[in-house]
Motif scaffolding. Sequence first.
Motif, mmCIF file in Angstrom:
data_model
loop_
_atom_site.group_PDB
_atom_site.id
_atom_site.type_symbol
_atom_site.label_atom_id
_atom_site.label_comp_id
_atom_site.label_asym_id
_atom_site.label_seq_id
_atom_site.Cartn_x
_atom_site.Cartn_y
_atom_site.Cartn_z
ATOM 1 N N VAL A 1 7.249 3.868 -7.217
ATOM 2 C CA VAL A 1 6.462 5.061 -6.873
ATOM 3 C C VAL A 1 4.981 4.734 -7.006
ATOM 4 C CG1 VAL A 1 8.182 6.742 -7.654
ATOM 5 C CG2 VAL A 1 6.451 5.893 -9.248
ATOM 6 N N CYS A 2 4.156 5.504 -6.294
ATOM 7 C CA CYS A 2 2.715 5.323 -6.377
ATOM 8 C C CYS A 2 2.199 6.039 -7.624
ATOM 9 C CB CYS A 2 2.044 5.896 -5.131
ATOM 10 S SG CYS A 2 0.250 5.924 -5.266
ATOM 11 N N PRO A 3 1.516 5.323 -8.524
ATOM 12 C CA PRO A 3 1.022 5.971 -9.743
ATOM 13 C C PRO A 3 -0.073 7.000 -9.454
ATOM 14 C CG PRO A 3 0.221 3.707 -9.601
ATOM 15 C CD PRO A 3 1.169 3.897 -8.468
ATOM 16 N N ASP A 4 -0.714 6.935 -8.283
ATOM 17 C CA ASP A 4 -1.792 7.873 -7.972
ATOM 18 C C ASP A 4 -1.271 9.199 -7.427
ATOM 19 O OD1 ASP A 4 -3.448 5.912 -8.790
ATOM 20 O OD2 ASP A 4 -4.182 5.357 -6.793
ATOM 21 N N CYS A 5 -0.273 9.146 -6.520
ATOM 22 C CA CYS A 5 0.145 10.382 -5.867
ATOM 23 C C CYS A 5 1.631 10.665 -6.024
ATOM 24 C CB CYS A 5 -0.224 10.352 -4.378
ATOM 25 S SG CYS A 5 0.856 9.274 -3.416
ATOM 26 N N GLY A 6 2.357 9.734 -6.622
ATOM 27 C CA GLY A 6 3.770 9.986 -6.862
ATOM 28 C C GLY A 6 4.671 9.737 -5.666
ATOM 29 N N SER B 1 0.837 -1.192 0.000
ATOM 30 C CA SER B 1 0.000 0.000 0.000
ATOM 31 C C SER B 1 0.873 1.244 0.000
ATOM 32 C CB SER B 1 -0.935 -0.004 1.219
ATOM 33 O OG SER B 1 -0.189 0.273 2.387
ATOM 34 N N CYS B 2 0.286 2.340 -0.459
ATOM 35 C CA CYS B 2 0.990 3.619 -0.486
ATOM 36 C C CYS B 2 0.840 4.280 0.873
ATOM 37 C CB CYS B 2 0.403 4.502 -1.585
ATOM 38 S SG CYS B 2 1.037 6.196 -1.515
ATOM 39 N N ARG B 3 1.960 4.686 1.453
ATOM 40 C CA ARG B 3 1.901 5.279 2.795
ATOM 41 C C ARG B 3 1.257 6.659 2.761
ATOM 42 N NH1 ARG B 3 7.003 2.712 4.129
ATOM 43 N NH2 ARG B 3 6.537 1.148 5.705
ATOM 44 N N LEU B 4 1.259 7.300 1.609
ATOM 45 C CA LEU B 4 0.739 8.660 1.539
ATOM 46 C C LEU B 4 -0.760 8.688 1.231
ATOM 47 C CD1 LEU B 4 2.106 11.379 1.939
ATOM 48 C CD2 LEU B 4 2.219 11.601 -0.557
ATOM 49 N N CYS B 5 -1.189 8.033 0.145
ATOM 50 C CA CYS B 5 -2.597 8.142 -0.255
ATOM 51 C C CYS B 5 -3.408 6.885 0.055
ATOM 52 C CB CYS B 5 -2.708 8.479 -1.745
ATOM 53 S SG CYS B 5 -2.372 7.080 -2.826
ATOM 54 N N GLY B 6 -2.734 5.827 0.498
ATOM 55 C CA GLY B 6 -3.481 4.631 0.881
ATOM 56 C C GLY B 6 -3.806 3.679 -0.253
ATOM 57 N N ARG B 7 -3.322 3.962 -1.459
ATOM 58 C CA ARG B 7 -3.585 3.065 -2.585
ATOM 59 C C ARG B 7 -3.121 1.639 -2.262
ATOM 60 N NH1 ARG B 7 -1.740 0.724 -7.549
ATOM 61 N NH2 ARG B 7 -2.890 1.650 -9.264
ATOM 62 N N VAL B 8 -3.956 0.669 -2.640
ATOM 63 C CA VAL B 8 -3.580 -0.727 -2.470
ATOM 64 C C VAL B 8 -3.451 -1.343 -3.861
ATOM 65 C CG1 VAL B 8 -4.393 -2.977 -1.652
ATOM 66 C CG2 VAL B 8 -4.642 -0.959 -0.188
#
Length: 720
Positions: A473-478, A433-440
């Motif tokens: 990197v997270c594709p949603d929030c970078g 998961s993304c620590r910033l935006c929570g994307r799984v």
Amino acid sequence: MIAKVEPLTPARALRGPFDYRLGEELAGVRVGSMLVVPFGRRRLLGVVVDLARTSDIPPERLVEPLSALEADVPEQLVRLGLWVAAEYVSTPARGLALVLPPGTGTGAARPLRPRRSLRASATPAGLAALDGGERLGDRQRAVLEALRGGPASAASVARVAGGGHSTLRSLERRGLVELEQAAEAPRRPRIADIGARAGGVVPTAAQQAALGAIVDRLDAPRRPLLLHGVTGSGKTEVYLRAVAAALERGRSAIVLVPEIALTPQTAGRFVQRFGDSVAIMHSQLSQRERYDEWWRMRRGEARVCVGPRSAVFAPFDDLGLIVVDEEHDSSYKQEGDPRYDARVVAERRAELEGALLLAGSATPRPESLVRYERLELRERVDGRALPPVELVSMAGVSGPLHERTRQELDGVRRRGEKAIVLLNRRGWSNFLSCRLCGRVWECPHCDVTLVLHQAAAELTCHHCGHSASVPSVCPDCGSVSVARHGTGTEQLERELAAFVDPLPVFRLDSDVAAGSGVAGVLGAFESAAGGVLVGTQMVAKGHDFPDVTLGVVLDADATLRFPDFRAEERTFALVAQLAGRSGRGERGGRVIVQALDPEARALRHAAAHDSSGFLADELPRREAFAYPPYGHVIRVVCSAEEPGPEHEAAEAVRDRIAEAGVPVLGPAPLFRRQARHRAQLVVRSGDRAAAIAAVRQAVEAVAGERERGAVSYAVDVDPQ
Ligand code: ADP
Ligand code: ZN
Ligand code: ZN
């Protein structure tokens, strides 16, 4: 004579049997014969399912088969194949494909045929020519010399004598050599004999008593027998002697085992005891090897078949005994159509053929306990106690290992012993998961998270096989902060390696098992002086490593969190089976079970090695809800690529089942899988035949409605 022929085509719509007239040259055709028949403009392979004197088809429209194959299937097996088709709501062709020689079923472009080759033998005149003064060329003399000891394949003789077949042919013309086409010696598959020990043993009193009861029943089988014996009680020895007793009576025997690659020891013991009379059917055999083994059985050269679920269809016509080893194992259920349960088929076959069914386990199923006659082996063969099991709570513990587990593993390390660690989750981490935006990170085709596999450097879906590269990197929030959650076997292997250093750590799970990895891993663990075997439920199978002193189960209650009526049974069996791998030798052993809720019923019974107590608790619950063994469960799953049609189809099927007076629940949505939206119905009924009939009719009717073209249907009788 009229032959009623079921064509072997995967097409669901094409339902036989169809009538063909048998001419003079096909007078030997019987039920079970395989024929090539004209069908419209095509030619199809078919199986004779019945013979009749007359046909409803006018004589001028009846045609004759084109030819007959050499292979034929025992009549009883044809009946069994058709029964499976009906019982598991499949097609006759698919049911029959199960009982045919391997490689001849539906969809086989070219059925395999027995391999033939030219064999040469010296005639008496040929032998006389060698010794007498007859004029012989050097090559001719060499050929006759090579045949002095007996017949040989033409190819090998030609090689020895340094010539082609022409020398043989010229000797044949002179009457000195005979050539004939003969069935080639079949190929014999090899099996790795890990841990299989040679030499007979003297049965214990308990083994003797069980055996006595089994042998008594061989002559007049009635109810199936359940050999309920604790782990290490020597059940295999009882099976071996039961098989020997069946052979002595002139009958054949089938021994069903879970996946052979995982338990080569058991198969190895049968080969050791019965040599070439054993046919082994395992998944690593080529189609040709399976085919050759099939013929060895059909001809009676092999009298014992050891194999996984499909071995229940071994082509014997004098069957006396079917053994189902580790009868609790879920691999006895086939996943694809026909979704048969080999244990149920074994029961049916034993009944049809007057054979005895003997199922065995340390953790028998409720189904068997209630319906079979039980024989018990209460102690291990050496009289050693079962290992003490300690349940520890993981509440508030960080990291995968409990303090107690660490202590015991450290003891194993210091003393250079062996341990088995079970974690039923493969891969490195079960989700990211993304620590910033929570994307799984989820599978695009299924509603599940992707699992990180570090060694392969990819994220994979355990439901459809989809894979993606590991994100940095997270594709949603970078954000570059991606968290990894949960521990799988791959990560655990790494941690254990550091922890028990310098002891070696071996990993066994389906990532390793692809290919011939299993035998390698088990062999390495067995021959190591000390070490740790870590893996998924594969490590809890019937292995017999006498020097394992510690067993550990991590996250033992994970399986309890599945919404399934077998969750408790499965959890109990997994933990009890793993516990049974420990303490089989002089040093004794112990077991640690880590769980979030160590008070769970299934775990408490497993810790006490108390399968009778577990079943005594479990049965009333099953009875209250009409679950097996008190009722029958059928699951119908409708699926479609677009959301909507699958639900409507499921409602239509439900209405028809309910109209037939059969209780049905649903539709309930299932998570999307392999890009298909799914809806499920569950039928629970005491009247098995009526429930199966109602489901079949409902599904066939709804599937036949034109507006539902996009929906697929899967019917699972006795789901696992
Ligand atoms: P189970 O399948 O019941 O767990 P196994 O059949 O694997 O047990 O037997 C455990 C071990 O005991 C094996 O190594 C087997 O060779 C050995 N064994 C079986 N019967 C006897 C006996 N009567 N005397 C000594 N050893 C035995
Ligand atoms: Zn993000
Ligand atoms: Zn997927």
